[in-house]
Write an enzyme that holds these catalytic residues in place. Structure first.
Site, PDB file in Angstrom:
ATOM      1  N   TRP A  98      -3.556  -2.090  -1.253  1.00  0.00           N
ATOM      2  CA  TRP A  98      -3.519  -2.921  -2.163  1.00  0.00           C
ATOM      3  C   TRP A  98      -4.150  -3.987  -1.068  1.00  0.00           C
ATOM      4  O   TRP A  98      -3.254  -4.618  -0.193  1.00  0.00           O
ATOM      5  CB  TRP A  98      -2.478  -3.310  -2.666  1.00  0.00           C
ATOM      6  CG  TRP A  98      -2.015  -4.789  -3.510  1.00  0.00           C
ATOM      7  CD1 TRP A  98      -2.531  -4.507  -4.660  1.00  0.00           C
ATOM      8  CD2 TRP A  98      -1.786  -5.988  -3.069  1.00  0.00           C
ATOM      9  NE1 TRP A  98      -2.256  -5.795  -5.371  1.00  0.00           N
ATOM     10  CE2 TRP A  98      -2.084  -6.928  -4.262  1.00  0.00           C
ATOM     11  CE3 TRP A  98      -1.271  -6.430  -1.945  1.00  0.00           C
ATOM     12  CZ2 TRP A  98      -1.458  -8.199  -4.339  1.00  0.00           C
ATOM     13  CZ3 TRP A  98      -0.993  -7.817  -1.849  1.00  0.00           C
ATOM     14  CH2 TRP A  98      -1.421  -8.675  -3.001  1.00  0.00           C
ATOM     15  N   LYS A 131       3.117  -1.955  -7.847  1.00  0.00           N
ATOM     16  CA  LYS A 131       4.254  -1.544  -8.269  1.00  0.00           C
ATOM     17  C   LYS A 131       5.414  -2.186  -7.601  1.00  0.00           C
ATOM     18  O   LYS A 131       6.298  -2.515  -7.769  1.00  0.00           O
ATOM     19  CB  LYS A 131       4.512  -0.306  -8.490  1.00  0.00           C
ATOM     20  CG  LYS A 131       5.783   0.149  -9.139  1.00  0.00           C
ATOM     21  CD  LYS A 131       6.115  -0.282 -10.474  1.00  0.00           C
ATOM     22  CE  LYS A 131       7.327   0.040 -11.179  1.00  0.00           C
ATOM     23  NZ  LYS A 131       7.778  -0.821 -12.542  1.00  0.00           N
ATOM     24  N   HIS A 181       8.341 -31.301 -26.404  1.00  0.00           N
ATOM     25  CA  HIS A 181       8.254 -32.069 -25.100  1.00  0.00           C
ATOM     26  C   HIS A 181       6.941 -31.879 -24.346  1.00  0.00           C
ATOM     27  O   HIS A 181       7.006 -32.025 -23.055  1.00  0.00           O
ATOM     28  CB  HIS A 181       9.524 -31.806 -24.151  1.00  0.00           C
ATOM     29  CG  HIS A 181      10.905 -32.058 -24.843  1.00  0.00           C
ATOM     30  ND1 HIS A 181      11.446 -33.382 -25.102  1.00  0.00           N
ATOM     31  CD2 HIS A 181      11.912 -31.511 -25.546  1.00  0.00           C
ATOM     32  CE1 HIS A 181      12.313 -33.383 -25.859  1.00  0.00           C
ATOM     33  NE2 HIS A 181      12.626 -32.253 -25.980  1.00  0.00           N
ATOM     34  N   ASN A 212       0.951  -0.037   6.266  1.00  0.00           N
ATOM     35  CA  ASN A 212       1.306  -0.719   5.023  1.00  0.00           C
ATOM     36  C   ASN A 212       1.929  -1.814   5.703  1.00  0.00           C
ATOM     37  O   ASN A 212       2.788  -1.822   6.344  1.00  0.00           O
ATOM     38  CB  ASN A 212       2.180   0.269   4.232  1.00  0.00           C
ATOM     39  CG  ASN A 212       2.721  -0.743   2.966  1.00  0.00           C
ATOM     40  OD1 ASN A 212       2.091  -1.653   2.609  1.00  0.00           O
ATOM     41  ND2 ASN A 212       3.885  -0.166   2.444  1.00  0.00           N
ATOM     42  N   GLY A 213       1.610  -2.972   4.975  1.00  0.00           N
ATOM     43  CA  GLY A 213       2.220  -4.342   5.415  1.00  0.00           C
ATOM     44  C   GLY A 213       1.244  -5.531   5.803  1.00  0.00           C
ATOM     45  O   GLY A 213       0.335  -5.327   5.604  1.00  0.00           O
ATOM     46  N   GLU A 224       0.547  -9.692 -17.620  1.00  0.00           N
ATOM     47  CA  GLU A 224       0.174  -8.797 -16.533  1.00  0.00           C
ATOM     48  C   GLU A 224      -0.852  -7.489 -16.676  1.00  0.00           C
ATOM     49  O   GLU A 224      -1.163  -6.860 -15.986  1.00  0.00           O
ATOM     50  CB  GLU A 224       1.544  -8.401 -15.824  1.00  0.00           C
ATOM     51  CG  GLU A 224       2.397  -7.395 -16.487  1.00  0.00           C
ATOM     52  CD  GLU A 224       3.657  -6.920 -15.698  1.00  0.00           C
ATOM     53  OE1 GLU A 224       3.239  -6.852 -14.382  1.00  0.00           O
ATOM     54  OE2 GLU A 224       4.539  -6.827 -16.087  1.00  0.00           O
ATOM     55  N   GLU A 238      10.256 -12.497 -20.487  1.00  0.00           N
ATOM     56  CA  GLU A 238      10.141 -11.020 -20.150  1.00  0.00           C
ATOM     57  C   GLU A 238       8.735 -10.708 -21.001  1.00  0.00           C
ATOM     58  O   GLU A 238       7.717  -9.964 -20.519  1.00  0.00           O
ATOM     59  CB  GLU A 238      11.201 -10.181 -20.369  1.00  0.00           C
ATOM     60  CG  GLU A 238      10.916  -8.740 -20.084  1.00  0.00           C
ATOM     61  CD  GLU A 238      10.226  -8.588 -18.697  1.00  0.00           C
ATOM     62  OE1 GLU A 238      10.296  -9.270 -17.706  1.00  0.00           O
ATOM     63  OE2 GLU A 238       9.804  -7.431 -18.579  1.00  0.00           O
ATOM     64  N   LYS A 291       5.036  -9.379 -19.545  1.00  0.00           N
ATOM     65  CA  LYS A 291       4.668  -7.858 -20.034  1.00  0.00           C
ATOM     66  C   LYS A 291       3.214  -8.269 -20.466  1.00  0.00           C
ATOM     67  O   LYS A 291       2.096  -7.580 -19.977  1.00  0.00           O
ATOM     68  CB  LYS A 291       5.297  -7.398 -21.105  1.00  0.00           C
ATOM     69  CG  LYS A 291       6.501  -6.770 -20.610  1.00  0.00           C
ATOM     70  CD  LYS A 291       6.580  -5.635 -19.758  1.00  0.00           C
ATOM     71  CE  LYS A 291       6.577  -5.781 -18.071  1.00  0.00           C
ATOM     72  NZ  LYS A 291       7.353  -6.427 -17.535  1.00  0.00           N
ATOM     73  N   CYS A 323       1.062  -1.352  -0.137  1.00  0.00           N
ATOM     74  CA  CYS A 323      -0.160   0.074  -0.130  1.00  0.00           C
ATOM     75  C   CYS A 323       0.919   1.225   0.117  1.00  0.00           C
ATOM     76  O   CYS A 323       2.188   1.040  -0.145  1.00  0.00           O
ATOM     77  CB  CYS A 323      -0.920  -0.007   1.206  1.00  0.00           C
ATOM     78  SG  CYS A 323      -1.745  -1.606   1.559  1.00  0.00           S
ATOM     79  N   ARG A 360       1.607   1.920  -5.789  1.00  0.00           N
ATOM     80  CA  ARG A 360       1.636   1.116  -4.917  1.00  0.00           C
ATOM     81  C   ARG A 360       0.403   0.009  -4.385  1.00  0.00           C
ATOM     82  O   ARG A 360       0.427  -0.927  -3.680  1.00  0.00           O
ATOM     83  CB  ARG A 360       2.064   1.442  -3.640  1.00  0.00           C
ATOM     84  CG  ARG A 360       3.627   2.141  -3.681  1.00  0.00           C
ATOM     85  CD  ARG A 360       3.871   2.798  -2.493  1.00  0.00           C
ATOM     86  NE  ARG A 360       5.286   3.121  -2.335  1.00  0.00           N
ATOM     87  CZ  ARG A 360       5.907   2.400  -1.797  1.00  0.00           C
ATOM     88  NH1 ARG A 360       5.478   1.031  -1.188  1.00  0.00           N
ATOM     89  NH2 ARG A 360       7.403   2.338  -1.902  1.00  0.00           N
TER      90      ARG A 360
HETATM   91  C1  AGP Z   1       7.241  -6.383 -13.813  1.00  0.00           C
HETATM   92  O1  AGP Z   1       6.649  -5.880 -14.734  1.00  0.00           O
HETATM   93  C2  AGP Z   1       6.255  -6.631 -12.466  1.00  0.00           C
HETATM   94  N1  AGP Z   1       5.552  -5.573 -12.079  1.00  0.00           N
HETATM   95  C3  AGP Z   1       6.987  -7.216 -11.444  1.00  0.00           C
HETATM   96  O2  AGP Z   1       7.141  -8.585 -11.626  1.00  0.00           O
HETATM   97  C4  AGP Z   1       8.127  -6.657 -10.823  1.00  0.00           C
HETATM   98  O3  AGP Z   1       9.369  -6.841 -11.742  1.00  0.00           O
HETATM   99  C5  AGP Z   1       8.834  -7.554  -9.642  1.00  0.00           C
HETATM  100  O4  AGP Z   1       7.635  -7.460  -8.719  1.00  0.00           O
HETATM  101  C6  AGP Z   1       9.899  -7.063  -8.890  1.00  0.00           C
HETATM  102  O5  AGP Z   1       9.903  -5.779  -8.500  1.00  0.00           O
HETATM  103  P1  AGP Z   1      11.374  -5.006  -8.144  1.00  0.00           P
HETATM  104  O6  AGP Z   1      12.244  -5.030  -9.434  1.00  0.00           O
HETATM  105  O7  AGP Z   1      11.104  -3.753  -7.693  1.00  0.00           O
HETATM  106  O8  AGP Z   1      11.985  -5.874  -7.201  1.00  0.00           O
END
Ligand code: AGP
Length: 586
Positions: free
Chosen positions: A72, A581, A486, A98-99, A470, A463, A467, A2, A27
């Site tokens: 969140w 994020k 396989h 937050n946590g 997500e 990667e 993208k 959060c 966040r």
């Molecule tokens: C990547 O697009 C994601 N948002 C997520 O996987 C992110 O890379 C991951 O949470 C790691 O975040 P960080 O690099 O801040 O540790």
């Protein structure tokens, strides 16, 4: 995951607090709320969803003591009751958190005489403080006694209408810092919402309690022993604030990658040499999550091929189960854009307990990971706001290539090579931005998309799949091209898109054979590379570069593919559902 913000000082308008909170939305954006001390009472407002449609009364309220929260959800459904701030029955005490409080159920049982309104773990902390206040303690002692029994991660902001000259901040595992401004003192989860008010920050450490008044602060440990925390001047990153001419932060951050790369390459050769000396006689383990994990896979490839150092890569959420079996000469290399990812911080803490050295590559200055490391390389790629990591990824790859080259005594030549890539990255974006938009419109109706690649192109495929999934919510998966037969080949049927990452490198012909396998079973083959091939039904052409630098050129068009597909599906690429994020919970 959060965002929290607080303020104590000269009365300011509510919209300053909600504006700061808005900048923390990346966040978490399930719900939000603010609380103000106005006169002798607490006025608060909470809502589900993003910070929009703020009531005029809240925007115009003037207060010298306020806290805010953007959520969140971890415990409890997404609704107004579970939204923070939590406020005591008599509207005298309020808190944001937050946590995750790991022992909240046991604590809640001990507070059975209290009436709980929400399903959250956070509300338990409010009642703990209330319980201690009722025993005659002042706010500081009530908070100290309460947080001493908590287990888990928590950054808290608390104030009471009975002690209107105090704001209390608590930091444990979740990030929290103070911003010292001429208006008063702010507290926030990170610097982004405060950089327009100040460049003077105090980075709180785990088990810190800060007693804040309008023009001074004092830090203590949980037993209320005084601790010293310095005020640091940190230049704000004005270049990256705001979306500028772009519709979304993610689009801006994709498009600015070529320019950001040049900043990322502003590095001190001395630090690279020092890190080489630490790595050369160590067993090196990269740890990271998500996109940073995918970047680490390139680190493994670069080091193995260029420097004769053979690192392993471990997902940071799995590292705690392996740390006890690592060799004594282990060195942990943590990658994290935010520097606040709980899985990474927890792994680093466990690694340090084993006596391992820590090197990290982070973007956020003085973040928790940076402060926990023996050596740090900063990405210098500016604030990355979009939840999907883009420019941080290309900066990570470039700097891993530079570091691996530096370990082979080739820092200067690698730096020159990387500086030339800037133009090729720009071409890769410009050449394809329209055709990618055309392709993404086709993708808006597909259910599954598969990405394949060999060697360095496999982590690239991983990667690209991350993208797409997500931010568009389409099921996307990556496989080593050679592994299709396989099992995964069973997933291919007429029209299923298979994106083949196939630059003209040493594995090109084998990759084309795998593309033919998929095509012969009906797949719609999208090729991305510098050379066309009859097997491709759609081709994304990129400029040619040396084999090890292809990833920097390949990924921007695939980031754009994910972005445009998400927009066609009317998603919000900056704030995809269920994600945030910064993952500050394990
Ligand atoms: C990547 O697009 C994601 N948002 C997520 O996987 C992110 O890379 C991951 O949470 C790691 O975040 P960080 O690099 O801040 O540790």
């Amino acid at each position: 995951m959060c965002g929290i913000v607080g303020f104590i000082g000269e009365p300011i308008k509510g919209k300053i607090i909600t504006g700061a909170l808005k900048k923390l939305e990346y966040r978490g954006y399930d719900s939000w709320g603010v609380a103000f001390l106005s006169g002798k009472k607490i006025t608060f407002f909470k809502a589900v969803g993003e910070i929009n449609g703020i009531p005029k009364k809240i925007q115009e309220i003037k207060s010298g003591l306020a806290i805010g929260h953007t959520r969140w959800a971890t415990h409890g459904k997404i609704n107004e009751v579970n939204a923070h701030p939590h406020v005591s029955a008599g509207n005298k005490l309020t808190l944001v958190h937050n946590g995750i409080i790991e022992n909240f159920s046991e604590l809640k049982k001990e507070l059975c005489s209290h009436n709980f309104c929400s399903e959250t773990d956070s509300e338990v902390v409010l009642h703990l403080i209330e319980e201690n206040l009722s025993k005659g303690m002042d706010l500081l002692h009530s908070v100290s006694k309460s947080v001493s029994v908590l287990k888990g991660s928590f950054s808290l902001l608390v104030f009471s209408s009975d002690e209107p000259d105090k704001l209390i901040a608590v930091k444990n595992e979740s990030p929290l810092l103070l911003g010292i401004s001429d208006k008063g003192i702010f507290a926030a989860s990170d610097q982004i919402p405060l950089s327009s008010f100040t460049d003077k920050f105090v980075f709180l450490e785990d088990k810190d309690i800060a007693l804040i008044s309008k023009n001074k602060f004092q830090c203590f440990d949980f037993d209320l022993n005084k601790v010293e925390r310095k005020i640091l001047k940190v230049k704000s990153d004005v270049t990256s604030s705001g979306k500028l001419k772009y519709s979304h932060f993610m689009l801006k951050e994709i498009m600015e990658q070529p320019f950001v790369l040049r900043n990322a390459l502003e590095q001190e050769k001395k630090i690279f040499n020092e890190i080489f000396l630490m790595m050369k006689n160590s067993s090196v383990f990269f740890i990271a999550n998500g996109t940073s994990f995918n970047a680490s896979l390139f680190g493994k490839e670069f080091f193995s091929r260029i420097s004769g150092i053979f690192p392993q890569v471990i997902d940071a959420s799995e590292f705690p189960y392996q740390v006890d079996f690592l060799p004594k000469n282990s060195l942990i290399f943590a990658l994290s854009q935010s520097g606040e990812t709980a899985d990474v911080l927890d792994s680093v803490k466990k690694a340090k307990k084993k006596g391992f050295k820590i090197v990290s590559m982070v973007n956020v200055f003085n973040s928790s990971l940076a402060r926990a490391s023996d050596k740090v390389i900063y990405l210098n790629c500016g604030e990355e706001i979009g939840v999907a990591s883009t420019k941080a990824f290309t900066s990570q790859i470039a700097l891993l290539y530079l570091l691996a080259s530096s370990c082979a005594g080739k820092f200067d030549s690698a730096l020159t090579e990387l500086k030339k890539v800037f133009l090729k990255m720009q071409q890769s974006i410009e050449l394809n931005k329209n055709s990618i938009k055309f392709l993404s419109e086709k993708f808006k109706s597909v259910k599954d998309v598969y990405f394949i690649g060999r060697s360095l192109n496999y982590p690239l495929a991983l990667e690209a799949a991350l993208k797409l999934k997500e931010i568009s919510y389409i099921h996307a998966e990556a496989f080593p091209a050679g592994s299709l037969k396989h099992g995964p080949l069973a997933l291919i049927s007429d029209g299923v898109p298979v994106i083949v990452v196939a630059p003209k490198d040493s594995v090109f012909s084998d990759t084309i054979n795998n593309a033919i396998e998929a095509k012969s079973r009906g797949a719609f083959i999208v090729g991305i590379g510098d050379e066309e091939n009859p097997v491709f039904d759609f081709f994304i052409k990129i400029p040619k570069v040396k084999e090890l630098l292809f990833p920097l050129i390949l990924i921007p068009p695939l980031q754009l593919l994910a972005f445009h597909t998400a927009v066609f599906l009317e998603r919000n690429p900056d704030k995809p559902r269920n994600l945030a994020k910064v993952c500050t919970v394990k």
